[in-house]
Design a protein around this motif. Structure first.
Motif, PDB file in Angstrom:
ATOM      1  N   ARG A  50     -47.742  23.413 -32.198  1.00 52.87           N
ATOM      2  CA  ARG A  50     -47.098  22.590 -31.254  1.00 52.87           C
ATOM      3  C   ARG A  50     -48.184  21.513 -31.004  1.00 52.87           C
ATOM      4  NH1 ARG A  50     -42.134  23.366 -29.225  1.00 52.87           N
ATOM      5  NH2 ARG A  50     -42.804  22.419 -27.447  1.00 52.87           N
ATOM      6  N   ALA A  53     -48.202  19.275 -34.059  1.00 54.07           N
ATOM      7  CA  ALA A  53     -47.006  18.553 -34.016  1.00 54.07           C
ATOM      8  C   ALA A  53     -46.897  17.538 -32.944  1.00 54.07           C
ATOM      9  CB  ALA A  53     -45.708  19.299 -33.962  1.00 54.07           C
ATOM     10  N   LEU A  55     -46.081  18.193 -29.791  1.00 59.07           N
ATOM     11  CA  LEU A  55     -45.161  18.627 -28.731  1.00 59.07           C
ATOM     12  C   LEU A  55     -45.945  19.141 -27.684  1.00 59.07           C
ATOM     13  CD1 LEU A  55     -42.472  20.018 -31.240  1.00 59.07           C
ATOM     14  CD2 LEU A  55     -42.525  17.899 -30.314  1.00 59.07           C
ATOM     15  N   PRO A  75     -45.488  12.122 -31.287  1.00 52.78           N
ATOM     16  CA  PRO A  75     -45.160  13.008 -32.341  1.00 52.78           C
ATOM     17  C   PRO A  75     -44.346  12.387 -33.352  1.00 52.78           C
ATOM     18  CG  PRO A  75     -44.396  13.987 -30.219  1.00 52.78           C
ATOM     19  CD  PRO A  75     -45.031  12.819 -29.923  1.00 52.78           C
ATOM     20  N   GLU A  76     -43.448  11.495 -33.200  1.00 51.66           N
ATOM     21  CA  GLU A  76     -42.423  10.893 -33.968  1.00 51.66           C
ATOM     22  C   GLU A  76     -43.565  10.005 -34.993  1.00 51.66           C
ATOM     23  OE1 GLU A  76     -41.822  10.690 -30.914  1.00 51.66           O
ATOM     24  OE2 GLU A  76     -41.447   8.760 -30.261  1.00 51.66           O
ATOM     25  N   VAL A  80     -45.951  14.597 -39.489  1.00 52.86           N
ATOM     26  CA  VAL A  80     -45.985  16.037 -39.334  1.00 52.86           C
ATOM     27  C   VAL A  80     -44.523  16.742 -39.425  1.00 52.86           C
ATOM     28  CG1 VAL A  80     -46.717  18.119 -38.340  1.00 52.86           C
ATOM     29  CG2 VAL A  80     -48.406  15.803 -38.349  1.00 52.86           C
ATOM     30  N   GLY A  81     -44.217  17.297 -40.701  1.00 55.26           N
ATOM     31  CA  GLY A  81     -43.148  18.195 -40.640  1.00 55.26           C
ATOM     32  C   GLY A  81     -43.110  19.357 -39.886  1.00 55.26           C
ATOM     33  N   LEU A  82     -41.883  19.717 -39.113  1.00 53.57           N
ATOM     34  CA  LEU A  82     -41.920  21.159 -38.588  1.00 53.57           C
ATOM     35  C   LEU A  82     -40.813  21.702 -38.684  1.00 53.57           C
ATOM     36  CD1 LEU A  82     -43.170  23.236 -36.448  1.00 53.57           C
ATOM     37  CD2 LEU A  82     -42.610  21.736 -34.473  1.00 53.57           C
ATOM     38  N   PHE A  84     -38.595  25.032 -37.389  1.00 54.08           N
ATOM     39  CA  PHE A  84     -38.634  25.802 -36.316  1.00 54.08           C
ATOM     40  C   PHE A  84     -38.131  27.312 -36.447  1.00 54.08           C
ATOM     41  CE2 PHE A  84     -38.521  21.606 -34.619  1.00 54.08           C
ATOM     42  CZ  PHE A  84     -39.240  21.699 -33.711  1.00 54.08           C
ATOM     43  N   LEU A  88     -31.996  24.786 -36.171  1.00 57.53           N
ATOM     44  CA  LEU A  88     -31.687  23.545 -35.278  1.00 57.53           C
ATOM     45  C   LEU A  88     -31.170  22.240 -36.018  1.00 57.53           C
ATOM     46  CD1 LEU A  88     -34.691  23.807 -32.909  1.00 57.53           C
ATOM     47  CD2 LEU A  88     -32.508  24.392 -32.328  1.00 57.53           C
TER      48      LEU A  88
ATOM     49  N   PHE B 191     -32.214  19.557 -29.670  1.00 61.89           N
ATOM     50  CA  PHE B 191     -32.419  18.882 -30.698  1.00 61.89           C
ATOM     51  C   PHE B 191     -33.357  17.611 -30.789  1.00 61.89           C
ATOM     52  CE2 PHE B 191     -28.227  20.825 -31.031  1.00 61.89           C
ATOM     53  CZ  PHE B 191     -28.168  21.575 -31.940  1.00 61.89           C
ATOM     54  N   PRO B 194     -36.725  18.675 -33.110  1.00 57.40           N
ATOM     55  CA  PRO B 194     -36.501  18.234 -34.261  1.00 57.40           C
ATOM     56  C   PRO B 194     -36.439  16.959 -34.809  1.00 57.40           C
ATOM     57  CG  PRO B 194     -35.024  20.152 -33.676  1.00 57.40           C
ATOM     58  CD  PRO B 194     -35.817  19.422 -32.338  1.00 57.40           C
ATOM     59  N   ALA B 196     -37.571  14.325 -33.322  1.00 56.09           N
ATOM     60  CA  ALA B 196     -39.008  13.553 -33.004  1.00 56.09           C
ATOM     61  C   ALA B 196     -39.810  13.870 -34.337  1.00 56.09           C
ATOM     62  CB  ALA B 196     -39.615  14.039 -31.740  1.00 56.09           C
ATOM     63  N   MET B 197     -39.731  15.202 -34.772  1.00 54.89           N
ATOM     64  CA  MET B 197     -40.573  15.643 -35.970  1.00 54.89           C
ATOM     65  C   MET B 197     -40.123  14.778 -37.286  1.00 54.89           C
ATOM     66  SD  MET B 197     -42.746  17.173 -34.412  1.00 54.89           S
ATOM     67  CE  MET B 197     -43.508  17.208 -35.579  1.00 54.89           C
ATOM     68  N   GLY B 199     -39.585  11.873 -37.168  1.00 58.36           N
ATOM     69  CA  GLY B 199     -39.897  10.462 -37.193  1.00 58.36           C
ATOM     70  C   GLY B 199     -38.957   9.508 -36.455  1.00 58.36           C
ATOM     71  N   ALA B 200     -38.029  10.068 -35.696  1.00 56.35           N
ATOM     72  CA  ALA B 200     -37.057   9.148 -34.729  1.00 56.35           C
ATOM     73  C   ALA B 200     -37.574   8.826 -33.482  1.00 56.35           C
ATOM     74  CB  ALA B 200     -35.769  10.137 -34.587  1.00 56.35           C
TER      75      ALA B 200
END
Lengths: 349, 295
Positions: A50, A53, A55, A75-76, A80-82, A84, A88, B191, B194, B196-197, B199-200
């Motif tokens: 986290r 990422a 977060l 984070p955006e 980096v891809g996450l 979970f 989700l 949500f 996810p 944000a990860m 790229g939004a």
């Protein structure tokens, strides 16, 4: 080579939580490799993910992504891809639109984003289900879509936070194969949290062992198993044979007797460790004894699936040895255990 | 003793058919008061409006009550729709924004959430009185701003029903905020990470995730607000003009008229109000079915 991701002295303290969740963690993950973060619950594995990422903010230390300091980046914007533990997936979007989400968020048209998403959906073998709603997918399919969605964003590093822990054994095996195929085709850099040693062995090149927020060892899978940096690592990796003694002149002296060990073993007090899976066992007291052979007596045998675990006594020590299920071994039998020098390792104590 | 013991134990796996039958029976019991109120109340109102249940005089089927109110009806419907639509629109914007602030957490989110909860508990009548004291030309706001009463716009009893709309929007935005925040916190917030990860940005997350997922809660709460605002009279009666009258104010005035024959006209206005409300529900149902989550 520049690390894909590098952690420098990362510390994390949560309010009302002592001791710190992470203490001065340094970690380098090379591009195109897969590293498994392994440790018990509460060891700080997910916190590391986290923090990478974005977060969670670290209490101290820096995070470098491809040599660039991203500690203060949103984070955006980290690329980096996450994935979970739970998939989700966005419930209001179809399967293909979930995979196309990153491109849509980046401003591409729906058609462009869907065209770019399709190969990733094909890669996870769900190309036929693109138009479906996510509610109609099984647990394994959902996690496949989550992986495709993360890959479609083309991240610099892919973080996996126990993504297969909620799946049954068969599905987990399928997901391991999928991950290996993705690694072959895309060579992504992967950092994966797991508490499953077998999973780490199957999918990762290297294992980083964590306990109580501290990185105990980061090395190849083989070395972490057979060359643990400490007795804690040996215990966390499921090592069950630890024999206290003293090393003098390349020989470990203990209740087992004098056992030759690697020349690199430090002189002085040290624990002899070896994997129960690597030791050999033959019925009877072999004569003449082969190299590394020790006469022993079986104390107990426990069957586990097709294998069985024998507890044997050698001198004053009790050792664990895994033997094939086809071998007939019962308590009280005289046996010989074989401990080749290359499976022995001494941890200074 | 054995049989008594067995009777005392709960059956862990009741027959599904019996369970369904039991649930239906309970539903029927629960439906009785609803049917009595809705069918009984609405039915008697409709019968009154078409002359089949007069308080005085002979029973005679007629649409006289509708015809006699027709001259003022169009402007009343227009006024009611304006107040309800404007109040609902402002309440949606304020409520949704407030909900997002509450969901974003932190001290500000907690404070805004607490203010919303307090606002919901304030009765409309108190809110109307407060709004009157605040927005009237001799009220607190012009005095605070140092604006002369003659230069202050007619917010109370003015042509645009500003004070009425402000009161409804203020109160109902808190209601919408609590409903939407509840949905966001329990079903949508998960949500955010996810998205944000992937790229939004915050704006993209709001547009692509939060709003579509909050849409059903927004539609339902907005419909409730619209229908409530359309059907309630006290705020418009206190803060509004005397003409044109909103439907609810007209219905109440006619109901309280000394002439008992006005009751039929009051009933006719009530039936029209119900018809508009049902149309609003139909529009909301269509919007719900078209929402991404429903699909």
């Amino acid at each position: 080579m520049t690390s894909a991701i590098a952690l420098r002295q990362i510390t994390k303290r949560f309010i009302d939580h002592r001791p710190p969740a992470l203490s001065g963690v340094n970690l380098d993950v090379l591009p195109g490799t897969c590293t498994a973060l392994l440790g018990p619950s509460g060891s700080g594995k997910s916190t590391i993910l986290r923090i990478i990422a974005g977060l969670e903010d670290p209490s101290g230390g820096r995070i470098l992504l491809g040599g660039r300091d991203i500690t203060d980046v949103l984070p955006e914007k980290r690329n980096v891809g996450l994935v979970f533990q739970r998939p989700l997936l966005f419930p209001h979007l179809s399967v293909i639109d979930n995979v196309a989400f990153a491109d849509r968020a980046a401003g591409q048209t729906r058609r462009q984003a869907r065209d770019r998403a399709r190969p990733y959906l094909d890669m996870v073998q769900l190309g036929d289900l693109g138009d479906r709603g996510v509610g109609s997918l099984s647990g394994g399919q959902e996690q496949r879509v989550a992986i495709a969605r993360a890959l479609a964003a083309q991240p610099t590093i892919l973080l996996l936070d126990e993504p297969f822990s909620a799946l049954d054994a068969t599905l987990r095996h399928e997901m391991h194969e999928l991950l290996l195929r993705i690694r072959r085709e895309l060579s992504p850099t992967i950092l994966m949290v797991t508490h499953d040693r077998d999973e780490a062995t199957v999918v990762a090149d290297r294992i980083a062992v964590l306990e109580n927020g501290q990185l105990l060892q980061h090395d190849t899978v083989d070395r972490v198993y057979h060359r643990p940096a400490s007795l804690d690592v040996a215990r966390l990796m499921g090592g069950e044979n630890v024999v206290s003694g003293v090393v003098r002149g390349g020989v470990h002296h203990s209740g087992l007797g004098a056992v030759p060990v690697d020349e690199s073993a430090e002189e002085g007090p040290g624990a002899l460790v070896f994997r129960h899976e690597s030791a050999g066992l033959i019925p009877g007291h072999a004569s003449p004894a082969p190299a590394g052979a020790l006469h022993a007596t079986v104390v107990a045998v426990i069957r586990s699936g097709l294998r069985q675990r024998a507890t044997v006594r050698v001198g004053t020590e009790l050792l664990q040895v895994e033997v094939p299920g086809t071998m007939t071994v019962t308590a009280g039998d005289a046996v010989t255990i074989i401990l080749p020098e290359q499976i022995l390792w001494v941890v200074a104590t | 003793m054995g049989s008594r013991g067995k009777r005392g134990m709960a059956n862990p796996n009741p027959d599904p058919v019996n369970r369904l039958r039991g649930a239906r029976l309970l539903l029927i019991v629960g439906m009785i008061p609803v049917v009595v109120v809705v069918v009984g109340g609405l039915g008697s109102t409709i019968l009154q409006s078409i002359g089949l249940m007069p308080l005085v005089g002979p029973v005679r089927l007629s649409v006289d009550a509708y015809v006699s109110t027709a001259p003022a009806l169009l402007s009343s419907i227009g006024t009611s729709l304006w107040i309800a639509a404007a109040s609902t629109a402002v309440a949606i914007v304020l409520g949704a924004t407030t909900a997002f602030v509450v969901v974003s957490g932190g001290r500000l989110g907690r404070i805004v959430g607490a203010i919303g909860a307090v606002t919901v508990s304030v009765p409309h009548l108190i809110g109307a009185a407060t709004m009157g004291l605040l927005l009237a030309d001799s009220g607190v706001l012009p005095r605070l701003l140092g604006i002369d009463a003659t230069a202050w716009p007619a917010l109370v009893a003015g042509p645009w029903w500003v004070a009425v709309i402000a009161e409804y929007a203020w109160k109902e935005s808190a209601f919408i905020a609590l409903v939407v925040a509840g949905t966001l916190l329990t079903r949508v917030a998960q949500f955010d990470e996810p998205a944000a990860m992937l790229g939004a940005s915050r704006g993209a997350r709001l547009r692509m995730v939060f709003l579509p997922l909050a849409a059903p809660a927004l539609i339902v709460s907005a419909t409730i607000v619209f229908i409530y605002t359309l059907g309630s009279y006290e705020v418009a009666w206190l803060l509004g003009r005397t003409y044109p009258e909103p439907l609810a104010v007209m219905a109440i005035r006619l109901f309280n008229d000394v002439s008992l024959s006005s009751r039929t006209e009051s009933a006719a206005i009530a039936v029209l109000t119900v018809a508009i409300s049902l149309a609003a529900v139909a529009v909301a149902a269509v919007a719900m079915r078209r929402s991404a989550v429903w699909r």
